[in-house]
Write a protein that holds these residues in place. Sequence first.
Motif, mmCIF file in Angstrom:
data_model
loop_
_atom_site.group_PDB
_atom_site.id
_atom_site.type_symbol
_atom_site.label_atom_id
_atom_site.label_comp_id
_atom_site.label_asym_id
_atom_site.label_seq_id
_atom_site.Cartn_x
_atom_site.Cartn_y
_atom_site.Cartn_z
ATOM 1 N N SER A 275 51.532 65.521 39.244
ATOM 2 C CA SER A 275 51.672 64.340 40.096
ATOM 3 C C SER A 275 51.465 63.023 39.365
ATOM 4 N N TRP A 276 51.157 63.063 38.074
ATOM 5 C CA TRP A 276 50.923 61.806 37.354
ATOM 6 C C TRP A 276 52.135 60.882 37.484
ATOM 7 N N GLN A 277 53.282 61.396 37.177
ATOM 8 C CA GLN A 277 54.532 60.697 37.463
ATOM 9 C C GLN A 277 55.547 61.721 37.932
ATOM 10 N N LYS A 278 56.490 61.284 38.737
ATOM 11 C CA LYS A 278 57.499 62.180 39.291
ATOM 12 C C LYS A 278 58.868 61.827 38.725
ATOM 13 N N GLU A 595 42.557 53.706 36.990
ATOM 14 C CA GLU A 595 42.665 52.635 35.988
ATOM 15 C C GLU A 595 43.419 51.422 36.507
ATOM 16 N N PHE A 596 44.115 51.544 37.636
ATOM 17 C CA PHE A 596 44.751 50.351 38.209
ATOM 18 C C PHE A 596 44.401 50.185 39.694
ATOM 19 N N ALA A 597 43.255 50.743 40.094
ATOM 20 C CA ALA A 597 42.731 50.537 41.454
ATOM 21 C C ALA A 597 43.656 51.108 42.515
ATOM 22 N N GLN A 598 43.994 52.384 42.349
ATOM 23 C CA GLN A 598 44.755 53.112 43.363
ATOM 24 C C GLN A 598 44.058 52.993 44.711
ATOM 25 N N TRP A 599 44.798 52.630 45.747
ATOM 26 C CA TRP A 599 44.191 52.467 47.070
ATOM 27 C C TRP A 599 44.048 53.791 47.811
ATOM 28 N N ASN A 600 45.086 54.605 47.761
ATOM 29 C CA ASN A 600 45.067 55.847 48.532
ATOM 30 C C ASN A 600 44.268 56.927 47.823
ATOM 31 N N GLU A 601 43.642 57.767 48.609
ATOM 32 C CA GLU A 601 43.012 58.955 48.057
ATOM 33 C C GLU A 601 44.086 59.812 47.394
ATOM 34 N N TRP A 602 43.737 60.414 46.255
ATOM 35 C CA TRP A 602 44.732 61.187 45.520
ATOM 36 C C TRP A 602 45.143 62.448 46.268
ATOM 37 N N ASN A 603 46.434 62.736 46.238
ATOM 38 C CA ASN A 603 46.905 64.057 46.661
ATOM 39 C C ASN A 603 47.963 64.513 45.677
ATOM 40 N N ASP A 604 48.055 65.832 45.522
ATOM 41 C CA ASP A 604 48.899 66.373 44.456
ATOM 42 C C ASP A 604 50.379 66.292 44.767
ATOM 43 N N ASP A 605 50.737 65.927 45.992
ATOM 44 C CA ASP A 605 52.159 65.786 46.322
ATOM 45 C C ASP A 605 52.716 64.448 45.860
ATOM 46 N N ASP A 606 51.906 63.394 45.974
ATOM 47 C CA ASP A 606 52.424 62.050 45.721
ATOM 48 C C ASP A 606 51.965 61.455 44.395
ATOM 49 N N GLY A 607 50.703 61.645 44.036
ATOM 50 C CA GLY A 607 50.210 61.060 42.799
ATOM 51 C C GLY A 607 49.903 59.585 42.939
ATOM 52 N N PRO A 608 49.654 58.914 41.834
ATOM 53 C CA PRO A 608 49.297 57.489 41.867
ATOM 54 C C PRO A 608 50.440 56.619 42.399
ATOM 55 N N ASP A 609 50.066 55.524 43.033
ATOM 56 C CA ASP A 609 51.046 54.548 43.545
ATOM 57 C C ASP A 609 51.327 53.513 42.459
ATOM 58 N N TRP A 610 52.226 53.866 41.552
ATOM 59 C CA TRP A 610 52.517 52.975 40.428
ATOM 60 C C TRP A 610 53.095 51.640 40.876
ATOM 61 N N ILE A 611 53.636 51.605 42.084
ATOM 62 C CA ILE A 611 54.218 50.355 42.587
ATOM 63 C C ILE A 611 53.160 49.263 42.730
ATOM 64 N N LEU A 612 51.885 49.670 42.796
ATOM 65 C CA LEU A 612 50.810 48.681 42.914
ATOM 66 C C LEU A 612 50.749 47.755 41.705
ATOM 67 N N LEU A 613 51.312 48.188 40.587
ATOM 68 C CA LEU A 613 51.293 47.343 39.392
ATOM 69 C C LEU A 613 52.228 46.147 39.523
ATOM 70 N N ASP A 614 52.941 46.053 40.625
ATOM 71 C CA ASP A 614 53.685 44.828 40.917
ATOM 72 C C ASP A 614 52.745 43.690 41.300
ATOM 73 N N PHE A 615 51.477 44.018 41.578
ATOM 74 C CA PHE A 615 50.509 43.019 42.033
ATOM 75 C C PHE A 615 49.537 42.680 40.903
ATOM 76 N N ALA A 616 49.257 41.400 40.750
ATOM 77 C CA ALA A 616 48.433 40.923 39.642
ATOM 78 C C ALA A 616 47.022 41.494 39.689
ATOM 79 N N THR A 617 46.472 41.694 40.892
ATOM 80 C CA THR A 617 45.102 42.206 40.991
ATOM 81 C C THR A 617 44.999 43.604 40.382
#
Length: 750
Positions: A275-278, A595-617
């Motif tokens: 799930s790290w990346q799809k 490492e980039f403040a993932q908001w959602n609890e991790w699940n093995d179907d989706d993985g990290p929300d890399w789209i969050l890196l569109d935000f400066a915070t």
Amino acid sequence: MHTQVSLSSITKLIDGTHENPSNLLGPHTIDYRGNAAVAVRSYLPDAKAAWVIDRASGQKRAMRRIHPAGFFEAICDPMVDGSRPKRDASSSTALEKSKYHIQMTNESGKLVEMQDPYAIPSILTDFDRYLIGEGKHHQIYDRLGAQLRTVDGQSGVNFSVWAPNARSVQIVGDFNGWDGRKHVARVQAHLGIWELFVPGAKVGDRYKFRIHNEQGEWVDKSDPVGFAAELPPLTASIVTDLTTFQWSDSDWIDGRAEWNPMHEPMNVYEVHLGSWQKGPGRTHGWLDYRDLARRLAEYCHRMNFTHVELMPVNEHPFSGSWGYQAVGYFAPTSRHGNPEDFMYFVDYMHQHGIGVIIDWVPAHFPKDSHGLRRFDGSALYEHEDPRKGEHPDWGTMIFNYGRNEVRNFLVANALFWLDKYHIDGLRVDAVASMLYLDYSREDGEWVPNQYGGRENLEALDFLREFNIAVHEKFPGVVTAAEESTAWPGVSRPTYDGGLGFTYKWNMGWMNDTLTYMRNEPIHRKYHQNELTFSLIYAFTENFMLPLSHDEVVHGKGSLISQMPGDMWQKFANLRLLYSYMWTHPGKKLLFMGGEFAQWNEWNDDDGPDWILLDFATHRGVQQLVADLNKLVVENPALHQLDFSGEGFEWVDCMNADASILSYLRKGLDGAPPILVCSNFTPVVRQGYRVGVPESGYWKEIFNSDGEAYGGSNVGNYPGRKTFGEGQHGRPDSISIDLPPLATVIFRLEQ
């Protein structure tokens, strides 16, 4: 001409219940009419006719069908090599020593020629048998399972399996149309190992062991030492050649042998490969090992991680177990490719300066019918008594560490990953559950040891043997224990009474720190001891500080969601947590997404929300982690003495009212000391005096409140000069501005 084999023996063979088929099949020296002869017998259920062909002379001798099910025999007299018959039957071995083939016409009329599997000697040497009997064959993976083998120019596969209580074992697979009658294994009864060489079997063939168990049932089992497996939910093992990959990491391996895990930096990125990346268009989005290698190496390099730790890569039937319920202990999961693809992954990471640690699970295994549970109908790998053999929390089976063969299986499995896949470290899962017989059990649900205690003495012996073997055979490889209790000496040498692990996960630090950070800042002054307590015991073990996947699953929420306050404070608190962690003694581990403040609890179907890196915070937190990793690597004071009290010194841990901590980190050989000051409240502390051990210029080398990280940019750039006045019992001091919910780090400039 009558056979000397009884009808009852032939019937047992055909029924699959013969205790040792090699007593019937293959070449056997007999006394025939007073002369020495050789009887060659074969069970060929598909044959219409069969012959024995002497390869040396070309002589062809017809085999008689002596049972309609396909049992054939040829009595070779005189000798097929032309020698004169001898009266001494025991010395008549000419046919056995010469090379012969079996030729047959099958039901479709096709002529087939093959070696006689029962004429091929065992793959096991006398030394192998000795080591197996002692439970010390640490390279058993070169003997059991599916071993590619060439005998007299004929390539094939030698299949071997430990099943001491089986009534019979058949090898079934693509090479025989999954008809077990064609390849009934022979047994070495004193070892409980069934084996057979199958000519013509090849790489890529699927196979299983069909076991007639002690209950009289036929059960198909995957190979416990299989090197590859089908993609779940399919369960067959796959014949594999582990010798063809061309490794290019010799420099890394040579350097690792000289590497000192006590004094070198270690920043570990924990990853679930599924799930790290799809990847779009792939099965469940799973990337292959080669694609993952390229992406992950680049990312770790950019983020300054020194190692990746992979959640279990061994084959597992249920993806939702994340690999922690393993069936294929010797097979990298086929979800991401074949064994050679995984070799490429490790090799590529090494070539790019990244070490590879894998999670290893010797604590328990699942109940899947094709796996290890009741493998030959008996409690073979597990305990018969459920009070010792079944795990109440996970619904899994517990290994019987007191059995030589089981202990050998596990130690050899650990070494296998280091040998065949060049793995740099093993993180051992659920060690606490192995140490205690009453782990997660109520009174009456567990069996005391021989001294009446709760310690699992057999598991202790196993863990020590495992660590000794790893460190002796693979210098520089590390082992880490996930151990959540106060068991003493987990990371102390075995000769000192310890368990021999390189590191122990500091679960106490993790729990106390997260509990503290969840408090609103106004209440933190009442909980200062939750932060300072870890330094009471910080050097009793070689600790690794983990913020692992376990802290962001099962309703706990992500790390940032556990932080108190408004949006700004949540991000500031997370940056503060990481800064405190990276400067605390111990090696570091962070789970992906953190490492980039993932908001959602991790699940093995989706993985990290890399789209969050569109935000400066979120990019700010990611940059902060990368800079902290770099800071640890480049500053000896932050890694050389992680496990020694000489590397840490409190400056002030008593200012609970202001929720401030300040401490020094020190290295070897005159490395410049590091001063760390953390403010766990949102109040800016201006002109805060901090004692320092030496006069001079203290450069600010890090500020978690920096604008680049999303902070308010309160700080002390480029640094502060000492006053010439003592503070906190030190001969000198500096005056600094402490930013809100932040850590500032200074280094003495010579």
